[in-house]
Design a protein around this motif. Sequence first.
Motif, mmCIF file in Angstrom:
data_model
loop_
_atom_site.group_PDB
_atom_site.id
_atom_site.type_symbol
_atom_site.label_atom_id
_atom_site.label_comp_id
_atom_site.label_asym_id
_atom_site.label_seq_id
_atom_site.Cartn_x
_atom_site.Cartn_y
_atom_site.Cartn_z
ATOM 1 N N MET A 34 0.833 -1.204 0.000
ATOM 2 C CA MET A 34 0.000 0.000 0.000
ATOM 3 C C MET A 34 0.866 1.252 0.000
ATOM 4 O O MET A 34 0.613 2.202 -0.744
ATOM 5 N N VAL A 35 1.912 1.271 0.828
ATOM 6 C CA VAL A 35 2.797 2.437 0.901
ATOM 7 C C VAL A 35 3.439 2.702 -0.458
ATOM 8 O O VAL A 35 3.422 3.827 -0.960
ATOM 9 N N LEU A 36 4.007 1.665 -1.063
ATOM 10 C CA LEU A 36 4.669 1.829 -2.357
ATOM 11 C C LEU A 36 3.673 2.215 -3.450
ATOM 12 O O LEU A 36 3.935 3.128 -4.235
ATOM 13 N N GLY A 37 2.532 1.526 -3.501
ATOM 14 C CA GLY A 37 1.541 1.793 -4.541
ATOM 15 C C GLY A 37 0.906 3.163 -4.428
ATOM 16 O O GLY A 37 0.767 3.888 -5.418
ATOM 17 N N THR A 38 0.542 3.540 -3.210
ATOM 18 C CA THR A 38 -0.097 4.834 -2.995
ATOM 19 C C THR A 38 0.890 5.973 -3.238
ATOM 20 O O THR A 38 0.554 6.994 -3.857
ATOM 21 N N SER A 39 2.123 5.794 -2.776
ATOM 22 C CA SER A 39 3.148 6.819 -2.995
ATOM 23 C C SER A 39 3.457 6.975 -4.482
ATOM 24 O O SER A 39 3.551 8.101 -4.995
ATOM 25 N N ALA A 40 3.619 5.861 -5.170
ATOM 26 C CA ALA A 40 3.896 5.911 -6.610
ATOM 27 C C ALA A 40 2.742 6.574 -7.361
ATOM 28 O O ALA A 40 2.964 7.404 -8.250
ATOM 29 N N ALA A 41 1.520 6.225 -6.989
ATOM 30 C CA ALA A 41 0.359 6.813 -7.662
ATOM 31 C C ALA A 41 0.283 8.318 -7.408
ATOM 32 O O ALA A 41 -0.101 9.076 -8.303
ATOM 33 N N ALA A 42 0.649 8.748 -6.205
ATOM 34 C CA ALA A 42 0.632 10.188 -5.911
ATOM 35 C C ALA A 42 1.658 10.931 -6.764
ATOM 36 O O ALA A 42 1.374 12.021 -7.276
ATOM 37 N N VAL A 43 2.834 10.337 -6.935
ATOM 38 C CA VAL A 43 3.860 10.968 -7.773
ATOM 39 C C VAL A 43 3.412 10.991 -9.232
ATOM 40 O O VAL A 43 3.495 12.022 -9.910
ATOM 41 N N VAL A 44 2.905 9.860 -9.703
ATOM 42 C CA VAL A 44 2.421 9.792 -11.088
ATOM 43 C C VAL A 44 1.252 10.763 -11.278
ATOM 44 O O VAL A 44 1.113 11.383 -12.333
ATOM 45 N N GLY A 45 0.444 10.926 -10.234
ATOM 46 C CA GLY A 45 -0.706 11.820 -10.297
ATOM 47 C C GLY A 45 -0.350 13.259 -10.577
ATOM 48 O O GLY A 45 -1.176 14.036 -11.063
ATOM 49 N N ILE A 46 0.886 13.643 -10.292
ATOM 50 C CA ILE A 46 1.338 15.004 -10.601
ATOM 51 C C ILE A 46 1.311 15.240 -12.111
ATOM 52 O O ILE A 46 1.015 16.335 -12.574
ATOM 53 N N PHE A 47 1.601 14.181 -12.858
ATOM 54 C CA PHE A 47 1.680 14.294 -14.318
ATOM 55 C C PHE A 47 0.472 13.693 -15.034
ATOM 56 O O PHE A 47 0.203 14.028 -16.176
ATOM 57 N N PHE A 48 -0.209 12.780 -14.358
ATOM 58 C CA PHE A 48 -1.341 12.058 -14.958
ATOM 59 C C PHE A 48 -2.429 11.962 -13.903
ATOM 60 O O PHE A 48 -2.426 11.052 -13.072
ATOM 61 N N TRP A 49 -3.356 12.911 -13.907
ATOM 62 C CA TRP A 49 -4.320 13.042 -12.809
ATOM 63 C C TRP A 49 -5.132 11.789 -12.478
ATOM 64 O O TRP A 49 -5.485 11.592 -11.307
ATOM 65 N N PRO A 50 -5.464 10.889 -13.421
ATOM 66 C CA PRO A 50 -6.233 9.711 -13.021
ATOM 67 C C PRO A 50 -5.538 8.809 -11.995
ATOM 68 O O PRO A 50 -6.193 8.036 -11.298
ATOM 69 N N ALA A 51 -4.225 8.933 -11.874
ATOM 70 C CA ALA A 51 -3.508 8.125 -10.880
ATOM 71 C C ALA A 51 -3.930 8.477 -9.460
ATOM 72 O O ALA A 51 -3.760 7.673 -8.541
ATOM 73 N N VAL A 54 -5.953 6.082 -6.935
ATOM 74 C CA VAL A 54 -5.391 5.133 -5.955
ATOM 75 C C VAL A 54 -5.339 5.745 -4.555
ATOM 76 O O VAL A 54 -5.902 5.169 -3.612
ATOM 77 N N PRO A 55 -4.692 6.899 -4.345
ATOM 78 C CA PRO A 55 -4.708 7.468 -2.996
ATOM 79 C C PRO A 55 -6.115 7.842 -2.525
ATOM 80 O O PRO A 55 -6.447 7.674 -1.348
ATOM 81 N N ALA A 56 -6.945 8.320 -3.443
ATOM 82 C CA ALA A 56 -8.325 8.659 -3.063
ATOM 83 C C ALA A 56 -9.096 7.417 -2.651
ATOM 84 O O ALA A 56 -9.884 7.454 -1.698
ATOM 85 N N GLY A 57 -8.867 6.323 -3.358
ATOM 86 C CA GLY A 57 -9.520 5.059 -3.004
ATOM 87 C C GLY A 57 -9.085 4.563 -1.636
ATOM 88 O O GLY A 57 -9.896 4.081 -0.840
ATOM 89 N N TYR A 58 -7.791 4.690 -1.338
ATOM 90 C CA TYR A 58 -7.290 4.299 -0.013
ATOM 91 C C TYR A 58 -7.930 5.166 1.059
ATOM 92 O O TYR A 58 -8.412 4.660 2.079
ATOM 93 N N ALA A 61 -11.469 4.161 1.568
ATOM 94 C CA ALA A 61 -11.566 2.854 2.239
ATOM 95 C C ALA A 61 -11.307 2.962 3.735
ATOM 96 O O ALA A 61 -12.024 2.340 4.535
ATOM 97 N N ILE A 62 -10.309 3.755 4.141
ATOM 98 C CA ILE A 62 -10.057 3.853 5.581
ATOM 99 C C ILE A 62 -11.132 4.671 6.288
ATOM 100 O O ILE A 62 -11.441 4.404 7.442
ATOM 101 N N ILE A 63 -11.712 5.633 5.586
ATOM 102 C CA ILE A 63 -12.802 6.396 6.205
ATOM 103 C C ILE A 63 -14.025 5.501 6.393
ATOM 104 O O ILE A 63 -14.575 5.405 7.491
ATOM 105 N N VAL A 64 -14.432 4.840 5.334
ATOM 106 C CA VAL A 64 -15.609 3.961 5.421
ATOM 107 C C VAL A 64 -15.350 2.819 6.398
ATOM 108 O O VAL A 64 -16.180 2.512 7.260
ATOM 109 N N GLY A 65 -14.186 2.189 6.286
ATOM 110 C CA GLY A 65 -13.849 1.077 7.180
ATOM 111 C C GLY A 65 -13.745 1.516 8.626
ATOM 112 O O GLY A 65 -14.234 0.833 9.533
ATOM 113 N N GLY A 66 -13.095 2.651 8.854
ATOM 114 C CA GLY A 66 -12.939 3.147 10.223
ATOM 115 C C GLY A 66 -14.259 3.484 10.874
ATOM 116 O O GLY A 66 -14.487 3.156 12.044
ATOM 117 N N VAL A 67 -15.134 4.125 10.128
ATOM 118 C CA VAL A 67 -16.460 4.450 10.670
ATOM 119 C C VAL A 67 -17.260 3.169 10.904
ATOM 120 O O VAL A 67 -17.941 3.026 11.922
#
Length: 105
Positions: A34-51, A54-58, A61-67
Amino acid sequence: APARQYSLYGRGRHVVPKHHGGTTSLRDLAPPTMVLGTSAAAVVGIFFWPAWIVPAGYLAAIIVGGVAISSGEPVRTRLTTPVVLAVMHWCWGIGFITSPRALSR
């Protein structure tokens, strides 16, 4: 305190398979993945917004799961549970990834 605890736990989980062959499970690999995938997607997201999906999905998921797992608890607990889950996941994952080789000796 929980951040340090989970960071050390992640470091330890990285060492266990070296001492006890075959004990790495998918559950142990989920936080570092999760750390590697979310971090990579955030970096890629700087150049390609659909990435950023991944961080938005995480985050979703933690908001819905936590509640969900804190249902029936006071409002303050329900609001802080997603934060605690994120700290747990990130610290465990980073601890696993940054575990020094010297620990496995």
